[in-house]
Design an enzyme around this catalytic site. Structure first.
Site, short mmCIF file in Angstrom:
data_model
loop_
_atom_site.label_atom_id
_atom_site.label_comp_id
_atom_site.label_asym_id
_atom_site.label_seq_id
_atom_site.Cartn_x
_atom_site.Cartn_y
_atom_site.Cartn_z
N TYR A 53 0.83 -1.21 0.00
CA TYR A 53 0.00 0.00 0.00
C TYR A 53 0.85 1.25 0.00
CZ TYR A 53 -3.78 -3.15 1.52
OH TYR A 53 -4.69 -4.17 1.61
N LYS A 248 -22.34 5.34 -5.29
CA LYS A 248 -21.76 6.54 -5.90
C LYS A 248 -21.32 6.35 -7.35
CE LYS A 248 -17.25 5.74 -3.70
NZ LYS A 248 -16.30 6.30 -2.72
#
Length: 350
Positions: A53, A248
């Site tokens: 990450y 969304k």
């Protein structure tokens, strides 16, 4: 906050695990500090990260999330014992991580040292294999015929697993990690690690984290039954299908700064006509019961038998606060039945 046992480790973890993969790309150190403070204040004690990450993974973002957590720990060292800190070693395929090579015993030892340095801590509570050396049926590879299992040498895979376990065992003895877990694995993978650890008196797998949501529930029932019977904690990641279940992205919407507005390593494979229709139906249902689409989706995952802790992440504090409320919500019988009806209509939408 409610808590569950993490497999057979004796550790209690919050039913919410704070995911951090956007820290270092979509979120700054300041954002991360605010999320950590809020989560801990809500009783969250479980934090998940990875050496790979931030995401989407790139050479520039590699290790940034661990470094952000390490920065926080350097300023809040007195709170380290409050946190069950989990991270992961990246699997093969990323050219900038160990030249894209397999997870080996040597890689385990080196990666743990590097993670400890970035995290600015002396130990990792849960160290996880991010994905196996063999190609596993995840990331849209679960469709029949997509993989050929017969062409994979099972004995060679088992040999590699044993080497990994032996390295993990040495790191446990050295006090650098406490427990180990898996990610993006299968029932065979879980049970082979269990067999090898029992045979060779090596660390026992404590947990597995796989993608799991209303749109992607392929681990139910077979893998989750294995977890329940063998006391392996099941940790769903992407319970909102990379944010899709919030609604969304309906009909191709791409809010500025949202995850789907970035290039994706595996493409937008979750964006299909069937998933779009399913999301619309779930959103309408949630709102008819006075919930947000995200809250209903998260509450559904949380109540499922076998789930230990659900990994959630957010780029905005408003999203994190909304999502946290889901874990105090129950789903009544009527809503459960309505969810099931939609699920049966769209069981595998991507």
């Amino acid at each position: 906050m409610k808590y569950s046992q993490l497999g057979r480790t004796g550790i209690e973890v919050s039913r919410v695990c704070l995911g951090t993969m956007t820290w270092g790309k979509q979120n700054s150190q300041k954002d991360a500090d605010e999320q950590m403070a809020f989560a801990l204040d809500q009783g969250v004690n479980f934090i998940d990260t990875a050496e790979m990450y931030a995401v989407p993974p790139t050479p520039e973002t590699y290790g940034k999330t661990e470094a952000i957590i390490g920065d926080w720990l350097s300023r809040n060292g007195q709170r380290r014992e409050e946190i069950v800190l989990a991270t992961k070693i990246a699997g093969n395929g990323l050219s900038w991580v160990r030249d894209g090579g397999d997870v080996t015993g040597e890689a385990i030892v080196a990666s743990i040292e590097a993670s400890l340095e970035r995290l600015q801590t002396d130990y990792i509570d849960l160290y996880q294999i991010h994905w196996p050396n063999r190609t596993s049926p995840h990331f849209a590879k679960h469709w029949p015929g997509r993989l050929n299992f017969s062409n994979v040498d099972s004995q060679e895979q088992s040999k590699q697993m044993l080497e990994i376990l032996q390295a993990l065992g040495e790191c446990v003895k050295a006090g650098k990690i406490k427990h180990f877990g898996l990610s993006n694995e299968t029932p065979w993978g879980i049970n082979e690690y269990l067999r090898l650890s029992d045979k060779h008196d090596l660390p026992r797998v404590a947990s597995i984290q796989n993608e799991f949501s209303l749109l992607h529930a392929k681990d139910w029932p077979y893998l989750i039954e294995s977890c329940v019977r063998e006391d392996v904690a099941y940790l769903p990641w992407s319970p909102l299908a990379a944010g899709a279940l919030s609604g969304k992205y309906i009909d191709g919407a791409r809010p500025e700064g949202s995850r789907w507005s970035f290039a994706q390593r595996n493409g937008l494979f979750r964006d299909t006509g069937a998933s779009n229709a399913a999301i619309k139906a779930y959103k309408e249902l949630a709102e008819s019961y006075g919930l947000t689409a995200s809250q209903m989706a998260l509450a559904w995952v949380d109540q499922l038998d076998g789930v230990t802790s659900t990994i959630i992440g957010a780029t905005k504090m408003s999203q994190l606060k909304e999502d946290m409320k889901a874990f105090d919500m129950g789903l009544n019988d009527s809503l459960q039945a309505d969810i099931a009806a939609i699920f049966k209509q769209y069981p595998v939408p991507y």
